[in-house]
Design a protein around this motif. Structure first.
Motif, short mmCIF file in Angstrom:
data_model
loop_
_atom_site.label_atom_id
_atom_site.label_comp_id
_atom_site.label_asym_id
_atom_site.label_seq_id
_atom_site.Cartn_x
_atom_site.Cartn_y
_atom_site.Cartn_z
N CYS A 158 0.81 -1.22 0.00
CA CYS A 158 0.00 0.00 0.00
C CYS A 158 0.84 1.26 0.00
O CYS A 158 0.29 2.36 -0.01
CB CYS A 158 -0.96 0.00 1.20
N ALA A 159 2.17 1.11 0.02
CA ALA A 159 3.04 2.29 0.09
C ALA A 159 2.80 3.23 -1.08
O ALA A 159 2.95 4.45 -0.95
CB ALA A 159 4.50 1.85 0.14
N GLY A 160 2.44 2.69 -2.25
CA GLY A 160 2.24 3.54 -3.41
C GLY A 160 0.80 3.97 -3.62
O GLY A 160 0.49 4.63 -4.61
N ILE A 161 -0.10 3.62 -2.71
CA ILE A 161 -1.50 3.99 -2.83
C ILE A 161 -1.72 5.36 -2.19
O ILE A 161 -1.39 5.54 -1.01
CB ILE A 161 -2.40 2.94 -2.16
N PRO A 162 -2.26 6.33 -2.92
CA PRO A 162 -2.45 7.66 -2.34
C PRO A 162 -3.49 7.63 -1.23
O PRO A 162 -4.57 7.07 -1.37
CB PRO A 162 -2.94 8.50 -3.54
N ALA A 163 -3.14 8.23 -0.10
CA ALA A 163 -4.05 8.31 1.04
C ALA A 163 -3.66 9.51 1.88
O ALA A 163 -2.50 9.92 1.90
CB ALA A 163 -3.99 7.03 1.87
N ASN A 164 -4.63 10.08 2.56
CA ASN A 164 -4.35 11.18 3.47
C ASN A 164 -5.30 11.12 4.64
O ASN A 164 -6.29 10.38 4.62
CB ASN A 164 -4.45 12.53 2.75
N SER A 165 -5.01 11.88 5.67
CA SER A 165 -5.83 11.84 6.88
C SER A 165 -5.89 13.21 7.53
O SER A 165 -5.05 14.08 7.29
CB SER A 165 -5.27 10.81 7.87
N ASP A 166 -6.92 13.38 8.34
CA ASP A 166 -7.10 14.59 9.13
C ASP A 166 -7.59 14.15 10.51
O ASP A 166 -8.26 13.11 10.64
CB ASP A 166 -8.11 15.52 8.45
N TYR A 167 -7.24 14.93 11.55
CA TYR A 167 -7.63 14.50 12.89
C TYR A 167 -7.67 15.69 13.84
O TYR A 167 -7.15 16.77 13.54
CB TYR A 167 -6.65 13.44 13.42
N ALA A 168 -8.30 15.46 14.99
CA ALA A 168 -8.37 16.47 16.03
C ALA A 168 -7.04 16.48 16.78
O ALA A 168 -6.70 15.50 17.46
CB ALA A 168 -9.53 16.16 16.98
N ALA A 169 -6.31 17.57 16.66
CA ALA A 169 -4.96 17.63 17.22
C ALA A 169 -4.96 17.56 18.75
O ALA A 169 -3.95 17.15 19.35
CB ALA A 169 -4.26 18.91 16.75
N ASP A 170 -6.06 17.94 19.38
CA ASP A 170 -6.11 17.95 20.84
C ASP A 170 -6.67 16.66 21.42
O ASP A 170 -6.85 16.56 22.64
CB ASP A 170 -6.93 19.15 21.33
N TYR A 171 -6.92 15.66 20.57
CA TYR A 171 -7.50 14.42 21.06
C TYR A 171 -6.39 13.47 21.53
O TYR A 171 -5.33 13.36 20.90
CB TYR A 171 -8.33 13.75 19.96
N ASP A 172 -6.64 12.77 22.64
CA ASP A 172 -5.66 11.84 23.20
C ASP A 172 -5.82 10.47 22.56
O ASP A 172 -6.59 9.62 23.03
CB ASP A 172 -5.84 11.74 24.72
N PHE A 173 -5.09 10.23 21.47
CA PHE A 173 -5.19 8.96 20.77
C PHE A 173 -4.50 7.83 21.53
O PHE A 173 -4.73 6.65 21.24
CB PHE A 173 -4.60 9.08 19.36
N LYS A 174 -3.66 8.19 22.51
CA LYS A 174 -3.01 7.15 23.30
C LYS A 174 -4.03 6.39 24.15
O LYS A 174 -3.77 5.26 24.57
CB LYS A 174 -1.93 7.77 24.20
N GLY A 175 -5.16 7.02 24.39
CA GLY A 175 -6.20 6.36 25.18
C GLY A 175 -7.11 5.46 24.38
O GLY A 175 -8.03 4.84 24.93
N VAL A 176 -6.85 5.35 23.07
CA VAL A 176 -7.67 4.49 22.21
C VAL A 176 -7.16 3.06 22.31
O VAL A 176 -6.09 2.73 21.80
CB VAL A 176 -7.64 4.98 20.75
N THR A 177 -7.92 2.22 22.97
CA THR A 177 -7.52 0.82 23.14
C THR A 177 -8.54 -0.16 22.58
O THR A 177 -8.19 -1.30 22.26
CB THR A 177 -7.30 0.50 24.64
N THR A 178 -9.79 0.27 22.47
CA THR A 178 -10.83 -0.61 21.96
C THR A 178 -11.71 0.17 20.97
O THR A 178 -11.75 1.41 20.98
CB THR A 178 -11.72 -1.15 23.09
N PHE A 179 -12.40 -0.57 20.11
CA PHE A 179 -13.29 0.06 19.14
C PHE A 179 -14.53 -0.79 18.94
O PHE A 179 -14.56 -1.99 19.26
CB PHE A 179 -12.58 0.26 17.79
N ALA A 180 -15.56 -0.15 18.42
CA ALA A 180 -16.79 -0.85 18.05
C ALA A 180 -17.29 -0.26 16.75
O ALA A 180 -17.04 0.92 16.45
CB ALA A 180 -17.85 -0.71 19.14
#
Length: 208
Positions: free
Chosen positions: A16-38
């Protein structure tokens, strides 16, 4: 089994290294606290009149499986029933027809024509002289090439489970190849998902 999964995911990341992709996110959000998802119910399908080949159970399951695998590799596990998750996940698929128009020069003679990509000037008549003999005259003209192809888009949204606010969005658009088998379609989705989630969470590497 775990080692095999890591090897497969590593190959997908490389692909996937050659597949174009980009992202945006909330800079003030603590992503280190993301451990589970639904998963949010009923992942969305974007675009008016989307073809049935994108809106069916087979495609949905391939996307869900690919996202589950990528997040698990990053140490983010699916929340157990009845236990609140850190974030909620959903996705959106789209497909658009694209047109590529290109032109190149052609050299016309009494004997037909052939493409002339490096002609000095065109259109117009030109007689060629070379190697001590009189060359055949002809005309330069422009050839127009029109190619139609389909471009798919994939958006993956990460939503804070408590506030219900979007905290991360990854997107990718790529040309759709001709896919004839379920294995090819599965690989295409796996590569697209891996490209979108490559930099999630922001600043984090793949878990060992």
């Amino acid at each position: 089994m775990k080692n095999s999964l890591i090897v497969i995911l590593a190959l997908l990341v490389s692909a996937c290294a050659g597949i174009p992709a980009n992202s945006d996110y909330a800079a003030d959000y603590d992503f280190k606290g993301v451990t589970t998802f639904a998963w949010l119910p009923q992942p969305g399908i974007d675009g008016a009149g989307i073809a049935p080949d994108l809106d069916n159970d087979l495609v949905r399951q391939r996307v869900v499986d690919a996202v589950d695998s990528q997040l698990a590799a990053k140490g983010i596990s699916k929340a157990l029933d009845g236990i609140p998750a850190s974030v909620l996940v959903t996705y959106h698929l789209g497909k658009e027809e694209k047109v590529n128009v290109s032109s190149f020069g052609s050299w016309y003679t009494y004997f037909g024509y052939y493409p002339c990509y490096y002609c000095g000037y065109r259109p117009g008549y030109r007689s060629s002289f070379g190697h001590g003999h009189f060359g055949q005259g002809g005309f330069f003209d422009d050839e127009i090439s029109v190619r139609r192809y389909e471009e798919s888009s994939l958006i993956i949204d990460i939503i804070d489970a408590e506030s219900k606010k979007l905290v991360w969005r990854g997107t990718s658009k790529r040309r759709m190849p001709n896919m004839e088998t379920p294995q090819e379609r599965r690989q295409y989705i796996q590569e697209s998902v891996a490209a979108v989630l490559l930099n999630f969470p922001p600043g984090a590497d793949l878990a060992p």
